[in-house]
Design an enzyme around this catalytic site. Sequence first.
Site, PDB file in Angstrom:
ATOM      1  N   CYS A  23       0.935  -1.050  -0.044  1.00 50.77           N
ATOM      2  CA  CYS A  23       0.093  -0.001  -0.185  1.00 50.77           C
ATOM      3  C   CYS A  23       1.094   1.247  -0.001  1.00 50.77           C
ATOM      4  O   CYS A  23       1.799   1.384   0.888  1.00 50.77           O
ATOM      5  CB  CYS A  23      -0.884  -0.096   1.318  1.00 50.77           C
ATOM      6  N   HIS A  37     -10.126  -0.800  -8.944  1.00 46.84           N
ATOM      7  CA  HIS A  37     -11.279  -1.368  -8.837  1.00 46.84           C
ATOM      8  C   HIS A  37     -10.965  -3.078  -9.244  1.00 46.84           C
ATOM      9  O   HIS A  37     -10.045  -3.209  -9.791  1.00 46.84           O
ATOM     10  CB  HIS A  37     -12.142  -0.955  -9.955  1.00 46.84           C
ATOM     11  N   ARG A  60      -9.957  -9.704 -11.891  1.00 49.50           N
ATOM     12  CA  ARG A  60      -8.782  -8.663 -12.258  1.00 49.50           C
ATOM     13  C   ARG A  60      -8.717  -7.391 -11.277  1.00 49.50           C
ATOM     14  O   ARG A  60      -9.697  -6.622 -11.734  1.00 49.50           O
ATOM     15  CB  ARG A  60      -9.061  -8.313 -13.952  1.00 49.50           C
ATOM     16  N   CYS A  70      -5.634   0.909   5.966  1.00 46.08           N
ATOM     17  CA  CYS A  70      -5.826   2.228   6.125  1.00 46.08           C
ATOM     18  C   CYS A  70      -6.905   3.050   5.327  1.00 46.08           C
ATOM     19  O   CYS A  70      -7.170   4.397   5.441  1.00 46.08           O
ATOM     20  CB  CYS A  70      -4.355   2.897   5.677  1.00 46.08           C
ATOM     21  N   CYS A 105       0.048   3.208   3.638  1.00 46.39           N
ATOM     22  CA  CYS A 105       0.557   2.460   5.027  1.00 46.39           C
ATOM     23  C   CYS A 105       1.542   1.209   5.075  1.00 46.39           C
ATOM     24  O   CYS A 105       2.142   0.894   6.036  1.00 46.39           O
ATOM     25  CB  CYS A 105      -0.649   2.036   5.534  1.00 46.39           C
ATOM     26  N   CYS A 164      -4.784  -2.956 -20.038  1.00 50.02           N
ATOM     27  CA  CYS A 164      -5.972  -1.906 -19.659  1.00 50.02           C
ATOM     28  C   CYS A 164      -5.386  -0.579 -19.288  1.00 50.02           C
ATOM     29  O   CYS A 164      -5.961   0.324 -19.138  1.00 50.02           O
ATOM     30  CB  CYS A 164      -6.745  -2.358 -18.496  1.00 50.02           C
ATOM     31  N   CYS A 209      -7.350  -4.034 -10.956  1.00 46.87           N
ATOM     32  CA  CYS A 209      -7.075  -2.975 -11.771  1.00 46.87           C
ATOM     33  C   CYS A 209      -6.485  -1.795 -10.593  1.00 46.87           C
ATOM     34  O   CYS A 209      -7.512  -1.060 -10.247  1.00 46.87           O
ATOM     35  CB  CYS A 209      -8.081  -2.757 -12.709  1.00 46.87           C
ATOM     36  N   ASP A 236     -13.363 -10.155 -15.001  1.00 48.59           N
ATOM     37  CA  ASP A 236     -12.874 -10.818 -16.341  1.00 48.59           C
ATOM     38  C   ASP A 236     -11.262 -11.299 -16.321  1.00 48.59           C
ATOM     39  O   ASP A 236     -10.731 -11.233 -17.302  1.00 48.59           O
ATOM     40  CB  ASP A 236     -13.047 -10.003 -17.481  1.00 48.59           C
ATOM     41  N   HIS A 249      -7.894   4.398  -1.155  1.00 52.56           N
ATOM     42  CA  HIS A 249      -8.305   3.894  -2.640  1.00 52.56           C
ATOM     43  C   HIS A 249      -7.276   3.106  -3.266  1.00 52.56           C
ATOM     44  O   HIS A 249      -6.122   3.799  -3.212  1.00 52.56           O
ATOM     45  CB  HIS A 249      -9.092   4.863  -3.104  1.00 52.56           C
TER      46      HIS A 249
HETATM   47 ZN   LIG Z   1      -2.846   1.004   3.265  1.00 54.89          ZN
END
Ligand SMILES: [Zn+2]
Length: 138
Positions: free
Chosen positions: A52, A110, A122, A104, A55, A70, A124, A114, A107
């Site tokens: 991440c 997503h 997957r 934490c 964090c 993609c 992404c 597929d 974001h």
């Molecule tokens: Zn985190």
Amino acid sequence: MNESTAPEVVKSEEEWKAQLGEERYRILRQAGTERPFSGSLLDVRDDGMYVCGACGAPLFEADSKFESHCGWPSFTHPEQQQNVRLLDDHSHGMHRTEVRCKRCDSHLGHVFDDGPGPEGTRYCINSLSLDFRKKAEP
Ligand SMILES: [Zn+2]
């Protein structure tokens, strides 16, 4: 949010902004998306762990990364399912599943259904949401 999903790492928005800088703050803390094919981790093929960017929690193993074309780093599955949190996302007139760091609540990207692996998923993920820790040479 109930207690079992409460993040372990909690900081104020000012603290996150100071730590992450403008660009990463926008992605990690405001659920932004980096431009496709712009991410620094897109073409990384080394062995190691993607953690991440906010964090440092281990999130995706290099083994699960694959070329999805993609425009964002893509993984078949998280290193441990319990390290990520999935949320319904109805923004931008679409129904998608958002992926966040469980530790934490930042974001990451997503998940779509597929993927090429047996899991069929997957993940992404924005490069800016991750840091890569290259496996040490033996
Ligand atoms: Zn985190």
